[in-house]
Every structure is written in structure tokens, then in C-alpha cells.
Write an enzyme that holds these catalytic residues in place. Structure first.
Site, PDB file in Angstrom:
ATOM      1  N   ARG A  20       0.828  -1.216   0.000  1.00  0.00           N
ATOM      2  CA  ARG A  20       0.000   0.000   0.000  1.00  0.00           C
ATOM      3  C   ARG A  20       0.865   1.270   0.000  1.00  0.00           C
ATOM      4  O   ARG A  20       0.531   2.285   0.612  1.00  0.00           O
ATOM      5  CB  ARG A  20      -0.967  -0.005   1.191  1.00  0.00           C
ATOM      6  CG  ARG A  20      -2.001  -1.099   1.124  1.00  0.00           C
ATOM      7  CD  ARG A  20      -2.886  -1.099   2.345  1.00  0.00           C
ATOM      8  NE  ARG A  20      -2.126  -1.466   3.540  1.00  0.00           N
ATOM      9  CZ  ARG A  20      -2.507  -1.218   4.785  1.00  0.00           C
ATOM     10  NH1 ARG A  20      -3.634  -0.582   5.004  1.00  0.00           N
ATOM     11  NH2 ARG A  20      -1.770  -1.601   5.804  1.00  0.00           N
ATOM     12  N   GLU A  21       1.963   1.204  -0.755  1.00  0.00           N
ATOM     13  CA  GLU A  21       2.880   2.341  -0.800  1.00  0.00           C
ATOM     14  C   GLU A  21       2.210   3.602  -1.352  1.00  0.00           C
ATOM     15  O   GLU A  21       2.444   4.713  -0.853  1.00  0.00           O
ATOM     16  CB  GLU A  21       4.108   1.985  -1.650  1.00  0.00           C
ATOM     17  CG  GLU A  21       4.994   0.916  -1.050  1.00  0.00           C
ATOM     18  CD  GLU A  21       4.619  -0.498  -1.465  1.00  0.00           C
ATOM     19  OE1 GLU A  21       5.467  -1.405  -1.322  1.00  0.00           O
ATOM     20  OE2 GLU A  21       3.463  -0.702  -1.930  1.00  0.00           O
ATOM     21  N   LYS A  23      -1.012   4.338  -1.355  1.00  0.00           N
ATOM     22  CA  LYS A  23      -1.980   4.821  -0.367  1.00  0.00           C
ATOM     23  C   LYS A  23      -1.296   5.722   0.648  1.00  0.00           C
ATOM     24  O   LYS A  23      -1.747   6.849   0.915  1.00  0.00           O
ATOM     25  CB  LYS A  23      -2.630   3.631   0.337  1.00  0.00           C
ATOM     26  CG  LYS A  23      -3.437   3.995   1.592  1.00  0.00           C
ATOM     27  CD  LYS A  23      -3.833   2.758   2.368  1.00  0.00           C
ATOM     28  CE  LYS A  23      -4.435   3.130   3.721  1.00  0.00           C
ATOM     29  NZ  LYS A  23      -5.714   3.847   3.607  1.00  0.00           N
ATOM     30  N   GLY A 436     -22.900   3.810  11.503  1.00  0.00           N
ATOM     31  CA  GLY A 436     -22.304   2.749  12.308  1.00  0.00           C
ATOM     32  C   GLY A 436     -20.906   3.053  12.796  1.00  0.00           C
ATOM     33  O   GLY A 436     -20.662   3.186  13.997  1.00  0.00           O
ATOM     34  N   ASP A 660     -38.441  -4.957  -1.100  1.00  0.00           N
ATOM     35  CA  ASP A 660     -38.704  -6.352  -0.743  1.00  0.00           C
ATOM     36  C   ASP A 660     -37.868  -6.841   0.434  1.00  0.00           C
ATOM     37  O   ASP A 660     -38.210  -7.836   1.070  1.00  0.00           O
ATOM     38  CB  ASP A 660     -38.455  -7.256  -1.948  1.00  0.00           C
ATOM     39  CG  ASP A 660     -39.504  -7.081  -3.039  1.00  0.00           C
ATOM     40  OD1 ASP A 660     -40.573  -6.517  -2.740  1.00  0.00           O
ATOM     41  OD2 ASP A 660     -39.243  -7.493  -4.186  1.00  0.00           O
ATOM     42  N   HIS A 698     -17.391  10.949   2.205  1.00  0.00           N
ATOM     43  CA  HIS A 698     -16.162  10.609   1.497  1.00  0.00           C
ATOM     44  C   HIS A 698     -15.312  11.833   1.184  1.00  0.00           C
ATOM     45  O   HIS A 698     -14.247  11.715   0.590  1.00  0.00           O
ATOM     46  CB  HIS A 698     -16.479   9.833   0.215  1.00  0.00           C
ATOM     47  CG  HIS A 698     -16.989   8.457   0.495  1.00  0.00           C
ATOM     48  ND1 HIS A 698     -18.315   8.218   0.780  1.00  0.00           N
ATOM     49  CD2 HIS A 698     -16.361   7.262   0.568  1.00  0.00           C
ATOM     50  CE1 HIS A 698     -18.474   6.924   1.002  1.00  0.00           C
ATOM     51  NE2 HIS A 698     -17.313   6.329   0.885  1.00  0.00           N
TER      52      HIS A 698
END
Length: 758
Positions: A20-21, A23, A436, A660, A698
Site C-alpha cells: 500500500r505504498e 496509499k 455505524g 422487498d 467521502h
């Protein structure tokens, strides 16, 4: 034109980095801890390493321009000069790009939604009446040059004009973007000329939208566009890539054009479709026989049989993945031997292993089966062990599901439930809540890392998490929220957390994939029959409830989302696997109710995500998806309020299924789309409680009270106050505490304003 064909490739590669460099570098740049030069160096190093590894593995054509700082659709908007005017005032090019993706304190970001039926999210371009397409090829030319200078057999990749326009959004009264296809095709023709001048021999143009029903006239559009582009003088050879399914009539349409190669997904599409198109006899078929979006080792015998079949119908075959390997982890080599038993490891293939599979199959085509006899033997052994492993069939689980479904998995009527819940909960009009999760703070992450490293024990970890829960409950009470949450500090991920406690799953240590931007997830591997050996959330929920007189929601992830955000076994129907997960969630809801929890949220943000791309297949999916949700939620009494949450999808296609589900309260993403979903709900007579998100979580910006009050007024125009809830779009895990505190304070204030008017 004459061009050297290729024989082994992939359609694209991950870009976030095996550790994850990207990131970490990107988030450091956003936080002003590093500058652009350092960020760009990390990016260049990742590109160089990826290309070198693909060549070393045996690929003779390497995709470039698949790297992105955030998203490939956003990159394409930049390429085509289609960024919205509201970001034009940002002087720096990279900061302008990130402003479009994430927004800032003054600029609202572009919308974001799911990329076809995957868990990747793309940025939705806006096409307005003032949008003027203009080629900006700097990125693709620079990355092609960079690869060529490193001796890479580079093939630039771009999203095609049909896909770009059909996935874009018309704004400010503009007609549907697809009406500008002729104009945009001219820009692509200009791009082909630029790539030819730069020395590109091949270009890959991705048109995954051709495997959907999104364009009823897709064959005609494909023939029109690619006849035009193939007529560009001196252009590179064109490879049109379709993936995620069968292109249907568009395959024959493409084959009638002068393009040199066509990619077909032969994992999720059909081998028979190739034989049915005689015009393919003069084309190179890029055969996607290695699954680019799941992690199961290929059955080499079966893949070779597919390749032998299609080889008879085309001029040449190049072996490929079915789609980009963006959707799978980098390599199994990052998983410790001690964590995986030999059988399970033998069944798996992550990104690097899939590249090897492509190379092995290509070699078998060129040199014969004997050249890869060892690999075939290993594949056969893995197939055999998977069929006989006892973890893949649990009679008790299957018998319980059959008994419950035969009896009917239903609760009381909506009216009876509303009455019982009203007597129990005593909520005000327009009740406020969150979805949450609360921010995963540095202290939370440090505690989790310390537990994994053995530096603290479970008792100390539990103490720290309970301290975090107490802080979150106190904050919510101070803010004046009506229905509280415990904040989920103990959860690393809303799916992985449950996978780590359910039998039939394996949770990876480093199986990271990109979800959007810098957001990465580790989808667990669902390999066997699923069951719950013990309660998973009851201790945390009851502790939180003990701290307040207000109701605290029990927080669970629904069966469809657990499937969608896992790598799921492919040896039985998805419906069967969904019911097994649903049974485990059902047992958890029953235990939460017994513990005194009055509100239970079962999140299904991925309901739309798994929807088949062809309409003919959608009804069957929705039937079992709804059935699995009802199985998971029908074990509790009418007085227990069931919530669900859905986010970042095009809800219109599943709006009937949302109703539904029969949840008592449904919260949905609505801020970026300006409450559009409420009209869809009203059109089908939806009568349940609904919480359309009044602000977008976000983005780091803190929306004002007035902005959220405006959103609430829009919602009240569509939904009566007695059914309307007030909440953010999604969970708050990725935000900072100060952003959350300010935003929720404004949310509560906006709700009070709205209550005064009803």
C-alpha cells in the site's frame, strides 16, 4: 496494417502497491507531510516494478497507463478535457485532480459509484452543455515514454468512448452524454495519431460497457466508433477489450471493423460466442481465460480446452486475464506459510500467480502440453483436493437452512412492527443517527497492531476498545443524536471482522485491493461451508447500551455484502453460499435481541453490486439476495427494529428489491445525487422508514447546517416526516474526529430546524 502480434498479457495491473505504498504516499501528500516530488517518485517506482515483473514473468505485451493516483475514469476525464468547471480555479494540476475526486472546503466532489459488478468504485464524470472535449494526452504519453525507455513492450490502455460516455452523468440540463459520441470519437482519433507519433505499436481501448444492457444499440455504436478509429491513418494496432461478461452482438460488430484484436472474457462469458462470429477468423482473439477478479487457481486442463476451441475460429490467440488484476491482491508470497494449510494454499492464485498462469498457458499453446506437464499435474492435484476437502460440505448447516426456508423466513406485517417499535423506542420525529462506524483513530490502530504483534493481550485490547466506545457514546449524547452506535473500534473492516469469526473463511494478512482512491480493503477468502461458532458482536453492543438510556444499534453486515466483498468459492451457486452466511447473521440477531438490543442494523451496501450485468439474469439474483436478507433478519420479534444501509450504487435497478428486503428503516446514499433515490422509492410505493444521507462522508469538507437543512427540505418534499430519518451517507471510519464532530453537530442542528417546520 502489419504489426507484430503478442501472445501473453494481462488487461491491467493493480497500482496501490503490494504494501500500500501509494496509499500511504497519497495520504501523506493530502496531509502536507510530503510534496509532489516525493509522491511522484513513489508512483514511478511502483510503475517500474510492476512493468519489470510482468516482463520477467513472460508477458510479451505490458499494459501501461493503467496507473492512477485515484481512478481511471477520472484520469479519462482529464485526458478528454472533461473535468467540471467548478475545479478549474485550482491552479495546480494534481490538486485540481484531487479536488474533483475528493472535494475540498469549497468544492463538492464528483459522484462515485461501483465499477460494473465489482467492489471497485469509480468517479462519475459530469457532462454538461458547456463541457468542451479537448485532448490532454500528457499522462498517457509520459507513461508510455517512461516504459519504452525501460525497454518494456508497452501497450497504452485507455477507457473507450462508448464506456466513458455511458458511465458519465448529464448535468445542468444536458442531453445524455452518449449523444456526443461522434464528437468524442474525433478526440480519440487525435489520440491515436499522438500515440503513433510516440512509437506505440498497439493500443488497448477498454469497452466493458459492451457486455451490459446499458446501450441497447451497443452493436451499432461499436461498429460506428471502431470503423472510424480503425480508419485513422498511421495509427497503432487497436485491441478492443471487453470484460466482465459476454459482449453478445457487439462481438460480431467489432469483428466487422478493421481493428486487429478483440478481447473476450472467457471466464464470465461464453466460448460458444466466439465460434458464432465468422468474422473473427481474421482477428487476434485476446482470450481472457484466467480469472482477473477472483483468487482461485485455474484448472489448466479446462483452460487449455477453451483455448483449443477458440483457436479454431480466429487468426491468432493471445492468452490473458479476463479483466485487469486490479481486483485481486498482489501475490500469495505475502501470506505466511503458517497461516495457510497446504490444501487451501494450493487452491489460490493472487495477481502474480495469475500472471504466471497466463504465461504457462501461452507456453502450452506455443510448445505443447508436454512443455508444462509439471504445472498441469499441480493444477490437477489442487482441483482434486478441493473436491474432497470435508470443510466444503457441512450437513448440519445445510439441513438448518432447508428447515427455516421451508417454514418461510418472514416477520409480522409492517404495521404491526411499527406499532410495537413505537411503544418500545419512543423516538422523536426525524430521528437522528449515524450509519455505524466512527473514526478509526491512531490509538485504535496502534492497539490493534499491538495485539497482532503480541505486545498486549486480549484483555488489554478489550479495555482499550471499551474506552473508545465510552468516548463515542459520550460524544453522541453530547451532540444530541437519538439512536446511537458503538462506533465499531474493534472492527478492522465490516466484512473481514465477521470473516475472522466464521468458519469457512480465511482472512489474509496482506491481501490488499483498492476500493477507491486510497481506500484499500482485504477481502477474505470464503472457501468452505459457513457457520458461526460463537456470538460475534453481543459483548460490544451490550457494553455500549449499558452506558446510555438511548437505544444503541447492533451493527451487522448482511449476507450479500459479505459475499460481494469476499473472494467467494466458485464450486456451488452463490445463492447457497449466501444462505449459509445469512444463517450465521440470523443467529447473531437473535442473540442481540436476547441481550436487550432494540435496534439492529444489517448493512447491505453491495446489493446493487452483485446485480448481473444482463437484465435476463437479474430477477433470479434479486430473488435469492432478498431471500438471504430475510433469512438473516426474520428471527427477531416485531418489537425489534431492523435497519439496513445501502450506498454508492445506481439504486434504480434494484429499487424493487430494496422494498422487498422489508427492513423497518432503510438508509441510503443520497447527498451527492441530491436525493434522486427518493423519487425512485416513491414510484414503487415504498412505505418504510428511510434515511437518505444528508451529507457526503467521502469528502473531508464539513457541510454547514444550512446545506444539510436544504437536503432535508428536499427529502421532506418526497417523504413524510413520520418516515424520515436523518443520517450521513455512510460510516465515518475514514474521517477525522474533528470533521465528524463538526458535521454531526450541524446534522443535529439541521434536524431540529426541520422538526420545527413539521
Amino acid at each position: 496494417m502489419t504489426v507484430q502480434p503478442f501472445t501473453a498479457t494481462v488487461l491491467g495491473s493493480p497500482r496501490i502497491g503490494p504494501r500500500r505504498e501509494l496509499k500511504r504516499a497519497t495520504e501523506s501528500y493530502w496531509a502536507a507531510r510530503i510534496g509532489q516530488d516525493e509522491l511522484k517518485k513513489v508512483a514511478a517506482d511502483l510503475r517500474r516494478d510492476t512493468w519489470a515483473q510482468l516482463v520477467a514473468a513472460g508477458l510479451d505485451s505490458v499494459p501501461v497507463n493503467t496507473f492512477s493516483y485515484y481512478d481511471q475514469m477520472l484520469d479519462t476525464a482529464v485526458l478528454l478535457g472533461a473535468l467540471p468547471q467548478r475545479v478549474a480555479g485550482v491552479a495546480d494540476e494534481l490538486d485540481r485532480y484531487f479536488a474533483a475526486a475528493r472535494g475540498n472546503s469549497e468544492i463538492a466532489p464528483l459522484e462515485m459509484t461501483k465499477w460494473f459488478d465489482t467492489n471497485y468504485h469509480y468517479i462519475v464524470p459530469e457532462i454538461g452543455p458547456d463541457t468542451k472535449f479537448a485532448l490532454n494526452p500528457a499522462k498517457v504519453l509520459a507513461e508510455f515514454k517512461e516504459a519504452a525507455e525501460q525497454g518494456i513492450p508497452a501497450r497504452p490502455v485507455i477507457i473507450g468512448p462508448i464506456t466513458f460516455l455511458l458511465l458519465s452523468k448529464a448535468v445542468d440540463g444536458a442531453p445524455a452524454p452518449i449523444f456526443r459520441l461522434d464528437e468524442l470519437t474525433d478526440v480519440y482519433a487525435e489520440l491515436l495519431s499522438k500515440l503513433a507519433e510516440a512509437g506505440a505499436e498497439w493500443v488497448q481501448i477498454d469497452e466493458p460497457v459492451l457486455v451490459t444492457d446499458g446501450a441497447p444499440d451497443a452493436p451499432a455504436l461499436a461498429e460506428q466508433v471502431y470503423s472510424r478509429l480503425a480508419g485513422v491513418a498511421g495509427r497503432p494496432a487497436i485491441f478492443v477489450a471487453t470484460y466482465f461478461g459476454d459482449p453478445g452482438g457487439a462481438l460480431a460488430a467489432l469483428a466487422r471493423t478493421p481493428v486487429e484484436a478483440i478481447g473476450v472474457d472467457l471466464v464470465y462469458g461464453s466460448v460458444d460466442s466466439v465460434a458464432a462470429v465468422p468474422e473473427l477468423a481474421s482477428k487476434t482473439l485476446v482470450a481472457g481465460v484466467v480469472d482477473g477478479r477472483n483468487i482461485w487457481r485455474i484448472d489448466l486442463e479446462a483452460a487449455l480446452a477453451k483455448l483449443a476451441t477458440v483457436r479454431e475460429s480466429v487468426a491468432a490467440v493471445a492468452v490473458s486475464t479476463s479483466c485487469s488484476t486490479l481486483h485481486v491482491p498482489y501475490s500469495l508470497s505475502y501470506e505466511a506459510d503458517s497461516a495457510l494449510d497446504d490444501n487451501l494454499r494450493s487452491w489460490l492464485a493472487f495477481g502474480a500467480e495469475k500472471v504466471t498462469e497466463v504465461a504457462v498457458l501461452s507456453r502450452a499453446l506455443a510448445e505443447g502440453r508436454d512443455a508444462v506437464s509439471d504445472e498441469i499435474a499441480a493444477s490437477n492435484a489442487a482441483v482434486s483436493s478441493r473436491k474432497s476437502d470435508p470443510r466444503l460440505s457441512n450437513a448440519d448447516v445445510r439441513d438448518r437452512i432447508a428447515t427455516i426456508t421451508a417454514a418461510g423466513a418472514r416477520r409480522g406485517s409492517a404495521e404491526a412492527r411499527r406499532a410495537a417499535q413505537g411503544e418500545r423506542l419512543h423516538l422523536p420525529p426525524l430521528p437522528t443517527t449515524t450509519i455505524g462506524s466512527f473514526p478509526q483513530t491512531v490509538d485504535i490502530r496502534k492497539a490493534r497492531a499491538a495485539l497482532v504483534a503480541g505486545e498486549i493481550d486480549e484483555a488489554e485490547y478489550t479495555r482499550r476498545m471499551k474506552a473508545e466506545i465510552a468516548d463515542v457514546i459520550k460524544l453522541q449524547e453530547q451532540l444530541g443524536l437519538d439512536v446511537l452506535v458503538h462506533g465499531e473500534p474493534e472492527r478492522n473492516d465490516m466484512v473481514q471482522y465477521f470473516a475472522e469469526q466464521l468458519e469457512g473463511f480465511f482472512a489474509t494478512a496482506n491481501g490488499w485491493v483498492q476500493s477507491y482512491g486510497s481506500r484499500c480493503v482485504r477481502p477474505p477468502v470464503l472457501f468452505g461451508d459457513v457457520f458461526r461458532p460463537h456470538p460475534m458482536t453481543v459483548e460490544w453492543a451490550t457494553y455500549a447500551q449499558s452506558l446510555t438510556d438511548k437505544p444503541v444499534k447492533g451493527m451487522l453486515t448482511g449476507p450479500v455484502t459479505i459475499l460481494a466483498w469476499s473472494f467467494v468459492r466458485d464450486d456451488q451457486p452463490l445463492a447457497d453460499t449466501a444462505n449459509q452466511v445469512a444463517l450465521a447473521i440470523r443467529d447473531e440477531t437473535v442473540d442481540l435481541e436476547k441481550a436487550g438490543i432494540a435496534v439492529i442494523q444489517v448493512d447491505e451496501p453491495a446489493l446493487r453490486e452483485l446485480l448481473p450485468l444482463r437484465k435476463a439474469d437479474q430477477e433470479a439474483y434479486l430473488n435469492w439476495a432478498v431471500g438471504a436478507f430475510r433469512l438473516s433478519t426474520s428471527g427477531v420479534s416485531d418489537a425489534t427494529q431492523i435497519h439496513t444501509h445501502l450506498c454508492y450504487s445506481e439504486f434504480g435497478e434494484v429499487i424493487g428489491a430494496i422494498a422487498d428486503l422489508d427492513a423497518d428503516v432503510t438508509s441510503l446514499e443520497a447527498a451527492r445525487s441530491h436525493m434522486e433515490v427518493l423519487d425512485d422509492l416513491n414510484a414503487i410505493g415504498f412505505a418504510g422508514g428511510v434515511g437518505p444521507g444528508v451529507y457526503d462522508i467521502h469528502s473531508p469538507r464539513v457541510p454547514s447546517t444550512d446545506e444539510m437543512a436544504t437536503s432535508l427540505r428536499e427529502a421532506l418534499d418526497a417523504v413524510p416526516a413520520q418516515r424520515l430519518w436523518v443520517n450521513p451517507d455512510c460510516g465515518l471510519k475514514t474521517r477525522k474526529t474533528d470533521e465528524v464532530t463538526a458535521s454531526l453537530a450541524n446534522l443535529v442542528a439541521a434536524a431540529k430546524q426541520a422538526r420545527a417546520g413539521v
